[in-house]
Write a protein that holds these residues in place. Structure first.
Motif, PDB file in Angstrom:
ATOM      1  N   THR A 187      37.325  53.796  22.836  1.00  0.00           N
ATOM      2  CA  THR A 187      36.910  55.010  23.770  1.00  0.00           C
ATOM      3  C   THR A 187      35.991  56.322  22.886  1.00  0.00           C
ATOM      4  O   THR A 187      34.844  55.986  22.120  1.00  0.00           O
ATOM      5  N   ARG A 188      36.330  57.493  23.438  1.00  0.00           N
ATOM      6  CA  ARG A 188      35.194  58.900  22.421  1.00  0.00           C
ATOM      7  C   ARG A 188      36.764  59.465  21.589  1.00  0.00           C
ATOM      8  O   ARG A 188      37.814  59.460  22.249  1.00  0.00           O
ATOM      9  N   PRO A 189      36.029  60.095  21.185  1.00  0.00           N
ATOM     10  CA  PRO A 189      37.054  60.761  20.443  1.00  0.00           C
ATOM     11  C   PRO A 189      37.983  61.787  20.409  1.00  0.00           C
ATOM     12  O   PRO A 189      38.971  61.459  20.308  1.00  0.00           O
ATOM     13  N   GLU A 190      37.723  63.050  21.972  1.00  0.00           N
ATOM     14  CA  GLU A 190      39.033  63.415  22.451  1.00  0.00           C
ATOM     15  C   GLU A 190      39.470  62.605  22.951  1.00  0.00           C
ATOM     16  O   GLU A 190      41.149  63.384  23.596  1.00  0.00           O
ATOM     17  N   GLY A 191      39.276  61.377  23.681  1.00  0.00           N
ATOM     18  CA  GLY A 191      40.121  60.156  24.096  1.00  0.00           C
ATOM     19  C   GLY A 191      41.141  59.335  23.006  1.00  0.00           C
ATOM     20  O   GLY A 191      42.498  59.665  23.662  1.00  0.00           O
TER      21      GLY A 191
END
Length: 265
Positions: free
Chosen positions: A74-78
């Motif tokens: 996914t994305r880093p924050e997720g």
């Protein structure tokens, strides 16, 4: 039989991972996660395949309980939010997400003391073989050869250069006993002067629906050696991820790469 949870279940990569998991003997789909508010929530994870899996897509990370491994592209924050929950629950992780800052990379390293993690800029078996080839080439072509790395991806990619291109540069730099950040030329514009020996140049192209092309050029006097990998289908990342999931079976902690998974280290 590894019980596999997949993040980003309604995305292109998530669907590839779901399909590959359902088709791979010895793997079981345990959970399918998506972002809150996703229109896919509540649907069967295999609906897009015209079949049922018995696993609904949800946004509650409590579904990770009982999984052996979470695969996350996914994305880093997720990914970091998933990492924290996996650490709590003792669920191993396959991390294909790129674009982490220093703090994010440190969080992954810290979590690997509690759970087993495979993280890689690229999960493709072929790309990871290329990393090995680059190490060999860099040790042989270490005098009088200039190294340039060219990559191209689809127009929706948000980071540049790609994580895979950076990893290729790191493979060359390690073979030279150098730190990539000390010898990289990330871009060129205007009157740049002559190329400095011992540097590694990068060029990033974006356009269309290109999945991922990478070429490392060793340009010397009278010859040029090029090592290229071209991805024509995202299934290569899914297959590599499942291979990594099987590698983690029985491991309780540690931070590994695809080089470890493939026995190339």
């Amino acid at each position: 039989m590894p019980r596999i949870a997949i993040a980003g279940a309604s995305g292109r990569m998530g669907r590839m991972l779901i399909e590959a998991t359902l088709q791979t003997p010895g793997c079981a789909l345990h959970a399918a996660l998506d972002r809150p508010g996703s229109p896919a929530l509540g649907q069967d994870a295999a609906l897009f395949l015209g079949r049922t899996s018995g696993v609904p897509i949800g946004d509650d990370l409590a579904a990770l309980a009982g999984a052996d491994v979470l695969i996350d592209f996914t994305r880093p924050e997720g990914t970091l939010a998933h990492l924290a929950r996996c650490r709590e629950l003792g669920v191993n992780m396959i991390i294909g997400t790129t674009g982490f800052d220093e703090a994010g990379r440190a969080a992954i390293e810290a979590a690997s003391a509690k759970i087993a993690i495979v993280s890689a800029y690229n999960m493709s078996v072929g790309v990871n073989l290329v990393f090995k080839l680059l190490s060999v080439a860099a040790k042989v072509l270490n005098q009088g050869y200039d190294v340039e790395i060219v990559e191209m991806h689809h127009k929706h990619k948000v980071d540049a250069p790609s994580g895979t291109a950076i990893a290729m540069g790191e493979a060359v730099a390690r073979a030279w006993d150098e730190e990539l950040k000390e010898i990289a030329t990330w871009s060129r514009e205007g009157i740049t002067g002559e190329r400095q020996p011992g540097t590694i140049g990068f060029a990033a192209l974006r356009g269309g629906d290109v999945i991922g092309d990478h070429t490392v050029v060793f340009a010397g006097p009278g010859e040029r050696v090029e090592i290229t990998h071209k991805a024509s289908n995202r299934t290569i990342y899914a297959q590599g991820s499942l291979r990594a999931a099987q590698f983690l079976a029985g491991r309780s902690h540690g931070h590994f790469t695809m080089q470890d998974v493939l026995g190339l280290n």
